[in-house]
Write a protein that holds these residues in place. Structure first.
Motif, PDB file in Angstrom:
ATOM      1  N   PRO A 181      11.643   6.883  16.932  1.00  0.00           N
ATOM      2  CA  PRO A 181      11.465   6.776  15.474  1.00  0.00           C
ATOM      3  C   PRO A 181      10.720   7.977  14.926  1.00  0.00           C
ATOM      4  CG  PRO A 181       9.844   5.425  16.613  1.00  0.00           C
ATOM      5  CD  PRO A 181      10.757   5.968  17.675  1.00  0.00           C
ATOM      6  N   GLY A 182      10.965   8.283  13.655  1.00  0.00           N
ATOM      7  CA  GLY A 182      10.303   9.395  13.010  1.00  0.00           C
ATOM      8  C   GLY A 182       8.948   9.016  12.460  1.00  0.00           C
ATOM      9  N   MET A 183       8.227  10.024  11.983  1.00  0.00           N
ATOM     10  CA  MET A 183       6.882   9.830  11.448  1.00  0.00           C
ATOM     11  C   MET A 183       6.940   9.049  10.144  1.00  0.00           C
ATOM     12  SD  MET A 183       4.353  12.736   9.895  1.00  0.00           S
ATOM     13  CE  MET A 183       4.222  13.675  11.384  1.00  0.00           C
ATOM     14  N   PRO A 184       6.151   7.978  10.004  1.00  0.00           N
ATOM     15  CA  PRO A 184       6.089   7.280   8.717  1.00  0.00           C
ATOM     16  C   PRO A 184       5.583   8.213   7.620  1.00  0.00           C
ATOM     17  CG  PRO A 184       5.114   5.955  10.467  1.00  0.00           C
ATOM     18  CD  PRO A 184       5.352   7.317  11.047  1.00  0.00           C
ATOM     19  N   ILE A 185       6.050   7.991   6.419  1.00  0.00           N
ATOM     20  CA  ILE A 185       5.679   8.853   5.290  1.00  0.00           C
ATOM     21  C   ILE A 185       5.145   7.989   4.154  1.00  0.00           C
ATOM     22  CG2 ILE A 185       7.336  10.648   5.912  1.00  0.00           C
ATOM     23  CD1 ILE A 185       9.199   9.558   3.790  1.00  0.00           C
ATOM     24  N   GLY A 186       4.506   8.651   3.217  1.00  0.00           N
ATOM     25  CA  GLY A 186       4.063   7.963   1.994  1.00  0.00           C
ATOM     26  C   GLY A 186       2.975   6.941   2.205  1.00  0.00           C
ATOM     27  N   LEU A 187       2.119   7.128   3.204  1.00  0.00           N
ATOM     28  CA  LEU A 187       1.031   6.187   3.431  1.00  0.00           C
ATOM     29  C   LEU A 187       0.048   6.249   2.263  1.00  0.00           C
ATOM     30  CD1 LEU A 187      -0.667   4.254   5.192  1.00  0.00           C
ATOM     31  CD2 LEU A 187      -1.636   6.291   6.304  1.00  0.00           C
ATOM     32  N   HIS A 188      -0.294   5.053   1.745  1.00  0.00           N
ATOM     33  CA  HIS A 188      -1.279   4.996   0.681  1.00  0.00           C
ATOM     34  C   HIS A 188      -1.929   3.624   0.656  1.00  0.00           C
ATOM     35  CE1 HIS A 188       2.453   3.432  -1.118  1.00  0.00           C
ATOM     36  NE2 HIS A 188       1.671   2.715  -1.940  1.00  0.00           N
ATOM     37  N   ALA A 189      -3.107   3.565   0.056  1.00  0.00           N
ATOM     38  CA  ALA A 189      -3.839   2.306  -0.121  1.00  0.00           C
ATOM     39  C   ALA A 189      -3.631   1.816  -1.542  1.00  0.00           C
ATOM     40  CB  ALA A 189      -5.319   2.514   0.174  1.00  0.00           C
ATOM     41  N   THR A 190      -3.373   0.485  -1.646  1.00  0.00           N
ATOM     42  CA  THR A 190      -3.139  -0.098  -2.978  1.00  0.00           C
ATOM     43  C   THR A 190      -4.317  -0.928  -3.454  1.00  0.00           C
ATOM     44  OG1 THR A 190      -2.019  -1.976  -1.936  1.00  0.00           O
ATOM     45  CG2 THR A 190      -0.643  -0.112  -2.619  1.00  0.00           C
ATOM     46  N   VAL A 191      -4.999  -1.574  -2.526  1.00  0.00           N
ATOM     47  CA  VAL A 191      -6.151  -2.411  -2.894  1.00  0.00           C
ATOM     48  C   VAL A 191      -7.257  -2.162  -1.878  1.00  0.00           C
ATOM     49  CG1 VAL A 191      -7.019  -4.746  -3.253  1.00  0.00           C
ATOM     50  CG2 VAL A 191      -4.677  -4.184  -3.921  1.00  0.00           C
ATOM     51  N   ILE A 192      -8.477  -1.982  -2.376  1.00  0.00           N
ATOM     52  CA  ILE A 192      -9.627  -1.769  -1.502  1.00  0.00           C
ATOM     53  C   ILE A 192     -10.687  -2.797  -1.869  1.00  0.00           C
ATOM     54  CG2 ILE A 192     -11.404  -0.152  -0.746  1.00  0.00           C
ATOM     55  CD1 ILE A 192      -9.595   2.110  -1.574  1.00  0.00           C
ATOM     56  N   SER A 213     -16.750  -5.116  -7.295  1.00  0.00           N
ATOM     57  CA  SER A 213     -15.515  -5.905  -7.313  1.00  0.00           C
ATOM     58  C   SER A 213     -14.405  -5.138  -6.609  1.00  0.00           C
ATOM     59  CB  SER A 213     -15.120  -6.202  -8.760  1.00  0.00           C
ATOM     60  OG  SER A 213     -14.920  -4.986  -9.479  1.00  0.00           O
ATOM     61  N   ASP A 214     -13.320  -5.875  -6.288  1.00  0.00           N
ATOM     62  CA  ASP A 214     -12.186  -5.245  -5.623  1.00  0.00           C
ATOM     63  C   ASP A 214     -11.569  -4.174  -6.518  1.00  0.00           C
ATOM     64  OD1 ASP A 214     -12.751  -7.027  -3.700  1.00  0.00           O
ATOM     65  OD2 ASP A 214     -11.045  -8.364  -4.093  1.00  0.00           O
ATOM     66  N   GLN A 215     -11.049  -3.142  -5.844  1.00  0.00           N
ATOM     67  CA  GLN A 215     -10.486  -2.021  -6.603  1.00  0.00           C
ATOM     68  C   GLN A 215      -8.994  -1.919  -6.331  1.00  0.00           C
ATOM     69  OE1 GLN A 215     -12.061   1.774  -5.501  1.00  0.00           O
ATOM     70  NE2 GLN A 215     -11.062   2.873  -7.185  1.00  0.00           N
ATOM     71  N   LYS A 216      -8.214  -1.996  -7.402  1.00  0.00           N
ATOM     72  CA  LYS A 216      -6.770  -1.789  -7.296  1.00  0.00           C
ATOM     73  C   LYS A 216      -6.490  -0.346  -7.700  1.00  0.00           C
ATOM     74  CE  LYS A 216      -5.237  -6.546  -8.110  1.00  0.00           C
ATOM     75  NZ  LYS A 216      -4.372  -7.425  -8.930  1.00  0.00           N
ATOM     76  N   THR A 217      -6.121   0.414  -6.758  1.00  0.00           N
ATOM     77  CA  THR A 217      -5.904   1.841  -6.983  1.00  0.00           C
ATOM     78  C   THR A 217      -4.880   2.348  -5.984  1.00  0.00           C
ATOM     79  OG1 THR A 217      -6.958   4.010  -7.151  1.00  0.00           O
ATOM     80  CG2 THR A 217      -7.746   2.521  -5.429  1.00  0.00           C
ATOM     81  N   THR A 218      -4.488   3.579  -6.151  1.00  0.00           N
ATOM     82  CA  THR A 218      -3.573   4.215  -5.191  1.00  0.00           C
ATOM     83  C   THR A 218      -4.258   5.458  -4.623  1.00  0.00           C
ATOM     84  OG1 THR A 218      -1.625   3.454  -6.410  1.00  0.00           O
ATOM     85  CG2 THR A 218      -1.309   5.273  -4.862  1.00  0.00           C
ATOM     86  N   ILE A 219      -4.580   5.347  -3.362  1.00  0.00           N
ATOM     87  CA  ILE A 219      -5.190   6.480  -2.659  1.00  0.00           C
ATOM     88  C   ILE A 219      -4.203   6.934  -1.579  1.00  0.00           C
ATOM     89  CG2 ILE A 219      -7.128   7.268  -1.264  1.00  0.00           C
ATOM     90  CD1 ILE A 219      -8.818   5.121  -2.562  1.00  0.00           C
ATOM     91  N   HIS A 220      -3.724   8.131  -1.700  1.00  0.00           N
ATOM     92  CA  HIS A 220      -2.687   8.627  -0.799  1.00  0.00           C
ATOM     93  C   HIS A 220      -3.304   9.281   0.431  1.00  0.00           C
ATOM     94  CE1 HIS A 220       0.804   7.921  -3.409  1.00  0.00           C
ATOM     95  NE2 HIS A 220       0.005   8.275  -4.426  1.00  0.00           N
TER      96      HIS A 220
END
Length: 1430
Positions: free
Chosen positions: A723-734, A826-833
């Protein structure tokens, strides 16, 4: 039992014995190693693991990167492990039923075990069957046994009653680490392959195909490949292999000699990509093919060697001749080489082509040599068997006017040759067959007068007469010609059908129809055209065929060429393509029919493929990755799993800096390490299998060159499996305890249902990601999202993703740095790439007082298709509390450090680095550099050289990755480096090599060794002159051909700037030793018989002084005449000079010096020294003669002025008067200090100096102001006179004039008539001058000249009276003083004539043209005024 080793063997079949053919290769049978530089025949046992420092030095060579893919065999031993290098790699060849002996020679076996393994067709080396371990037989087959003597190094695997299934590769292997192994080929031939086994016995292989190579235009440099013995025996230099690579297709073709060795190769289970070599078709142009075929070099060469001895050669120069409408005659030449195998028969394959220009499919052409030549089943194909003794065959019962393709193959009981190139021939048409010109025809054919026919029938336009009424030009007719001449169409085409006899017309339509002329145009061929309309415009395309039919009918065209054949094929473009060739004859009437057509294919040439740059919908495209990663266009041919060797040779050295990008795109984001381990890739090269270049590209290339093929194969195989390398890893909720992650599969993983994912994460204390192996926690997921729970609040975490399937794992994705929330947040909904990984492993290389050089490793987390650059940050931090890294290196003004590349790197991204550094004296170091606080610079390399730094300062250094998409990573770790403090320069004494005495004429090397920081500027001075200067602590200069003038060597060094400038100097006084020199001065001397002879020899030796040795011969006799040798010798040599003494006979009247002594008033007791010559030596030995020395010196001077010689011998000025024969004031002082030197000058000048002129007289008075004086040349040495000097002045004046002339006369002009003038003359040459002549007094008034003797006497009388008066006065004065002061002061009266004053004594050999006082305008003749100061 007969043991055969290092042989290529075939049994004779008569009793089991066998004859052998030794290939005489003392190391290995390296056909492809030497023949194509493509196969590494030696295995790991021949590879030396070099220490790191040696590899770094090795990488600096100009061809190191070429060695990355040029598969050369390193025949170096690994210290301390078994060695199999002396084992033969020659094939073992036996008949079925005979015994086989496979030997293996092992040295330094120690306690390891020898294993024999068997590899059959398609068997991987890791899955080979073990036959034996030591002396123990593992297999159940009782035919196998191992022979070994404990005291010998040879192990032999013995196979009894061999069978054809035993053919294959037998591996001799040790169980050491790393293991050592070598492969041997066994070929078992079926005993039923021939009745007469003696025909199959191999003789010495001495196949010479140089003539073929020359015909194929192989350069002479590569002719060592054109001998079978040369390939087997010679060690051909790798540079030669490199140069000959483009000619390998031609060499392979010649080596094969047109024989079909395919069946043998198939029996040996040669892989399909390698079978082309077995039939002379070298198509191994990619590195992958080379490594696939690497292990089969020996069996392929063995098959070729076997074929040379057993298979028939290919028929030569085949040509086809149509002889009728149904018959073709085929001819060929048989080989005239008596060593070629016998041909039993020929097989002729004849194939009917369905259309006139039907071409055989390219694939068919390319595979002709690979096909089995059995009889075709297609009804359009025919095969004919012809006896091997024939060289001609006629094929009958063919179709009329039909194209056939013919090939000829030679056959014998062992096999067949390759078929010849296809030849196409056309059977004759009925018309052509009936109209053949008999050979006995005597009258030449000719055309009818068609133009006259047209004119007689009303055609008036020349344009129509010149084209449509001339069959040789009608094919040039244009559309306008056809339209303009349309009114006469019924005439022109009817006349074109006119018969030669001009009494009828011929219908040519059948010929036109057979040759494909359009039906609408057949009326033109019949000659019955009524009118021309637009339908006939198409006939312009058939005009050449139409006219050819007319010309053929009249038999004016040449017949088709015969025996046309192809003798040589060079590479054309495109390569590996089919071509059809034929030839036609041309004469004044036109072109004949074509010869039989020959179809051939061009050899394959290595040209870069046109690669698809966009990703396909299926699979991974490594070339597209390199395009996105901004790989230089010139390096694109290297970015392919099918990379060609030619591209590697041409591009590897210039593309070495792009190795990181090539490796990342080659891995495709997949982890190929497990595959590389299975293929025994060394541990130090496993990072390359994971897409990581962890050190210099040159080092990696050198270290892993021998494993490159294995790595490339793993990368290619893994592309379709892993399999190839996964791409587009990001966090949606912290949250404070969890992170929600999402990602995407690799673009090429269209069907990701079989792929699972693993989330790897770990705590980090700062903003720098962890190494992939430091992520200690993991979580699996079958989807492209996951929630990581159980995290600590307010903590930094480093996260990446890997993809998994049944076959393996991908490389890490980009790294994600997140910080969990605090307890009260509080919980943070964000996109961290996820971000690009930072560089790592910064390492100092070198530092000086003002420079720092350091390096780093590329990031470990990089998108595979990104080009990565770097930003380097730096600043000064003196006084900070941050501790420096003890492992780095720094000087007073330089810091050298390095770092490792990022751990998380996309496989197709080019990684560069940004290095930050800044002086931070007394400040704290920031954890993440910013543009405001740091100096920065950009680079694409993994090292940097910082300049213009401050000495003795601590600097902080950091690097940041920057992608081509302007994405930046976090900063790398920060290292602290001190620049060196300044050290004043110091110098050692100059060092001279070699040590010991310095001898004249030798070469010495002078070294100036300076110390100090920064590097000083060092200079070398020889005798005060600058000879070398450079910025270095060590300056060496070679002084060639040292001479004796060398006296001092000094070194000077300076460093620093401004007020900190420091300098040092050291001086060495040297003394050059030399062999002595001797000079005769003069070399020729003369003396009369009975006189005194003196020979002078001047000697210079090691001490800086010159000695004059004198040989005195008194009362010379004739026997003294001859040569005398003056010899001197010291430790450094010997010198000899010859002095010649000429003793004159008594008939020559010597000068009567006695009369001179009497005239001077010499006392009688001293007259004995005045015989023939003045014997000053005797006078000096008599004290009573000391008072007479003035007189003796005057006579000894012999009329010459010896003052020049005396000055040279450093005679004091007070004694120089003696040198001119004049009196001195203190004779006793001159006797003690200079008498011998003066005498030497007298002796030297006797033969060299002229005497004074004689008979000086006034020849003529010219007017009132000019007088001409003349004189006679001197009696002494008149032949040596070069010039005369004339001095004159008014009587009583101190203003002396002088001039020079080469003739014995002189005119004095511009004299004043009222004054009296006195004149004197000297003669001279370049050795010196004579004394003055007696003065001549001249009065212009009355034009009279007074006798020099009378004037002189008058002057003497007057002078005597004057002196007497003065003496009386002085006596009276002295008496008064005596009585007054009780003492008397004595004075010496001066004596002499007026011309003995200092004015005349002060003279030199050179006239001063420019007097310091300027010229006297009153001086006559342009003469100069002489200096009157003493």
């Amino acid at each position: 039992m007969k043991k055969t080793t290092k042989t290529l063997t075939k049994g004779s079949g008569d009793g089991g014995g066998g004859r052998t053919t030794e290939l005489k290769d003392n190391t290995s049978l390296k056909f492809f190693v030497k023949f194509s530089s493509l196969f590494i025949s030696n295995t790991e046992s021949e590879t030396q693991i070099l220490p790191e420092d040696k590899r770094i030095h090795t990488m600096l060579g100009p061809n190191v990167i070429s060695c990355l893919i040029i598969l050369i065999s390193f025949c170096l031993r690994v210290k301390g492990i078994p060695n199999l290098n002396e084992t033969s790699q020659e094939a073992v060849l036996v008949f079925a039923g005979e015994e086989a002996f496979i030997d293996c020679k092992v040295q330094n076996l120690q306690n390891y075990t020898i294993l024999f393994k068997f590899m059959s067709a398609g068997t991987d080396s890791q899955k080979a069957d073990i036959i034996s371990a030591g002396n123990l037989i593992i297999t159940s087959d009782t035919r196998f046994s191992v022979l070994h003597h404990p005291e010998h190094d040879v192990w032999v695997l013995n196979i009894k009653n061999t069978k054809t299934r035993d053919s294959g590769i037998y591996v001799c292997e040790t169980n050491s680490s790393p293991k050592q192994q070598i492969a041997r080929l066994l070929s078992v031939i079926d005993s039923d392959s021939g009745n007469d086994k003696t025909d199959a016995i191999l003789s010495d292989v001495n196949h010479n195909y140089t003539d073929c190579c020359i015909e194929e235009e192989v350069p002479e440099l590569c002719h060592s490949f054109c001998l079978m013995s040369g390939i087997v025996n010679n060690e051909i230099p790798h540079q030669t292999v490199h140069s000959c690579l483009p000619h390998l297709p031609s060499i392979t073709k010649c080596l094969n000699g047109g024989r079909n060795n395919l069946k043998c190769c198939q029996r040996q289970h040669i892989p399909k990509p390698c079978e082309g070599v077995c039939v002379g078709n070298f198509t191994l142009d990619t590195v992958s093919d080379h490594y696939t075929c690497m292990d089969y070099a020996a069996p392929v060469l063995a098959c070729i060697a076997e074929g040379i001895e057993t298979l028939p050669p290919q028929p030569e120069d085949v040509f086809v001749e149509p002889i009728s409408t149904t018959q073709l005659r085929i001819k060929w030449f048989k080989s005239d080489n008596p060593k070629d195998a016998q041909t039993d028969s020929y097989q002729i394959n004849v194939t009917q082509l369905h259309t006139f220009d039907d071409l055989v499919d390219n694939k068919k052409i390319n595979n002709l040599s690979m096909k089995d030549n059995s009889r075709p089943t297609n009804s359009t194909q025919m095969s004919f068997a012809v006896n091997g003794s024939l060289s001609e065959y006629t094929v009958k019962d063919l179709k009329t006017f039909t194209m056939y393709e013919i090939q000829v193959t030679a056959i014998n009981k062992f096999g067949d040759s390759l078929p010849t190139n296809p030849i196409r021939a056309l059977t004759l048409s009925p018309e052509s067959d009936s109209q053949k010109i008999p050979k006995s025809t005597k009258n030449d054919p000719k055309l009818p007068n068609i133009r006259k026919c047209c004119e007689d029938n009303g055609v008036v336009l020349d344009r129509c007469l010149n084209t449509l009424c001339d069959p040789t030009k009608a094919d040039t007719a244009s559309l306008s010609d056809l339209m303009i001449c349309a009114p006469w169409a019924n005439v022109t085409f009817k006349c074109m059908a006119l018969e030669t006899t001009e009494d009828g017309w011929t219908d040519h339509s059948s010929c036109c129809e057979q040759r494909g002329v359009s039906p609408v145009c057949l009326s033109l061929c019949k000659g019955n055209v009524k009118r021309i309309d637009f339908r006939h415009f198409v006939c312009l395309d058939h005009m050449s065929t139409y006219t050819n039919c007319i010309l053929s009918h009249h038999k004016v065209l040449s017949s088709e060429p015969q025996e046309f054949r192809v003798t040589h094929v060079k590479s054309l473009c495109p390569s590996l393509s089919a071509y059809e060739a034929f030839v036609s004859a041309v004469n004044q009437y036109g072109v004949s029919e074509g010869s039989p057509r020959v179809v051939f294919s061009t050899p394959r040439i290595s040209t870069p493929d046109e690669r698809e740059l966009e990703e396909s919908n299926f699979g991974y495209n490594e070339t597209a990755c390199c395009v996105r990663a901004a790989l230089p266009k010139k390096c694109m041919p290297l970015c392919s799993y099918k990379v060609k060797v030619a591209d590697v040779f041409n591009l590897s050295s210039t593309c070495v800096n792009s190795l990181s990008t090539l490796v990342r795109c080659g891995t495709g984001g997949r982890n190929h390490v497990p595959c590389c381990r299975r293929r025994d890739v060394s541990a130090e090269c496993l990072n390359v299998c994971a897409g990581i270049v962890d050190t210099s590209s040159l080092v990696v290339a050198t270290r892993c060159s021998q494993h490159f093929g294995k790595i490339l194969q793993c990368m290619e195989e893994g592309t379709g499996l892993l399999p190839g390398m996964p791409i587009g890893l990001h966090a949606t909720v912290i949250t404070k305890n969890s992170v929600h992650l999402q990602w995407k599969p690799a673009l090429e993983d269209v069907d990701a249902s079989h792929v699972t994912y693993q989330v790897r994460y770990g705590k980090t204390d700062n903003s720098i990601p962890l190494h992939p192996l430091e992520h200690t926690n993991s979580k699996n997921s079958s989807q492209t999202k996951a929630i990581v729970e159980g995290l600590d609040p307010n903590t930094h975490y480093s996260v990446y993703i890997t993809a998994h399937n049944l076959y393996g794992v991908s490389l890490p994705s980009l790294v994600l740095l997140v910080k969990t929330m605090e307890d009260n947040e509080s919980d943070q909904k964000t996109t961290i790439h996820a971000k690009l990984g930072p560089p790592h492993s910064l390492e100092l290389i070198h530092q000086t007082v003002d420079t720092i050089t350091f390096k780093w490793s590329p990031p470990l987390y990089v998108p595979i298709d990104s080009a990565v650059n770097y930003i380097v940050y730096y600043k000064a931090i003196n006084g900070t509390a941050v501790a420096s890294n003890p492992s780095i290196h720094q000087t007073v003004d330089t810091i050298t450090f390095k770092w490792s590349p990022p751990l998380y790197v996309p496989i197709d991204s080019a990684v560069n680095y940004i290095v930050y550094y800044k002086a931070i004296n007394g400040t704290a170091v920031a954890s993440n550099p910013s543009k405001e606080n740091w100096f920065s610079l950009y680079t694409s390399y993994t090292s940097v050289y910082l300049t213009n730094l401050t000495y003795n300062t601590e600097y902080a250094l950091a690097v940041q990755s920057l992608s081509d998409r302007n994405e930046t990573s976090t900063s790398s770790e920060i290292i602290l480096v001190w620049t060196d403090p300044p050290i004043p320069t110091a110098l050692q004494m100059p060092l001279i090599v070699p040590a010991g005495p310095i001898v004249e004429g030798t070469n010495i090397t002078v070294m100036c060794i300076a110390m100090g920081t920064p590097v000083p500027t060092t200079s070398l001075f020889i005798n005060g002159l600058l000879v070398a200067k450079q910025d270095s602590r060590h300056l060496a200069f070679t002084l060639t051909n040292v001479n004796r003038n060398l006296s001092s060597i000094s070194c000077y060094a300076v460093n620093g700037e401004g007020k900190e400038v420091h300098s040092a100097q050291s001086v060495l006084d040297v003394y050059v030793r030399f062999k002595p020199t001797t000079v005769g001065n003069p070399p020729l001397s003369s003396a009369p018989i009975g006189g005194t002879a003196r020979l002078f020899c001047t000697i210079s030796a090691n001490i800086q002084m010159t000695y004059v040795f004198t040989l005195l011969i008194k009362s010379t006799a004739k026997s003294d005449d001859g040569n005398y040798m003056c010899t001197t010798e010291n430790d450094f040599g010997k010198a000899v000079t010859t002095l010649t003494l000429s003793v004159t006979p008594e008939s020559v009247q010597p000068k009567n010096t006695t009369s001179c002594c009497v005239e001077q008033g010499v006392s009688e007791q001293c007259l004995s020294v005045c015989s023939i010559d003045i014997d000053i030596e005797t006078a000096l030995s008599r004290p009573e003669c000391f008072s007479e020395l003035d007189k003796l010196m005057s006579c000894a001077a012999d009329g010459s002025d010896h003052r020049q010689c005396c000055r040279r011998r450093q005679v004091p000025n007070g004694c120089l008067r003696w040198c001119a024969g004049l009196r001195v004031s203190i004779p006793s002082l001159c006797i003690l200090s200079s008498s011998r030197e003066i005498i030497s000058c007298f002796q030297e000048g006797r033969a060299l100096l002229p005497g004074p002129p004689i008979n000086v007289r006034v020849e003529e008075f010219i007017g009132d102001s000019t007088v001409r004086i003349e004189w006679t040349p001197p009696e002494k040495n008149s032949e040596l006179v070069q010039w005369y000097r004339v001095f004159w002045r008014p009587v009583g004046s101190r203003d002396l004039m002088r001039n020079q002339t080469e003739t014995p006369s002189f005119e004095l002009r511009n004299l004043e008539p009222d004054k009296m003038y006195e004149f004197v003359v000297k003669s001279g040459n370049h050795y010196g001058l004579s004394v003055f002549t007696d003065p001549l007094v001249v009065t212009l008034r009355g034009s009279s000249a007074h006798s020099t003797s009378l004037g002189n006497k008058l002057l003497k009388v007057l002078l005597g009276i004057t002196i007497g008066i003065v003496l009386i006065l002085m006596g009276i004065t002295a008496l008064i003083y005596y009585y007054k002061y009780h003492f008397i002061t004595k004075t010496n009266p001066s004596r002499g004539v007026s011309f003995e004053n200092p004015t005349y004594l002060k003279d030199t050999n050179t006239i001063q043209i420019n007097d310091s006082r300027g010229p006297d305008p009153s001086a006559p003749n342009g003469a100069e005024r002489a200096d009157t100061q003493t």
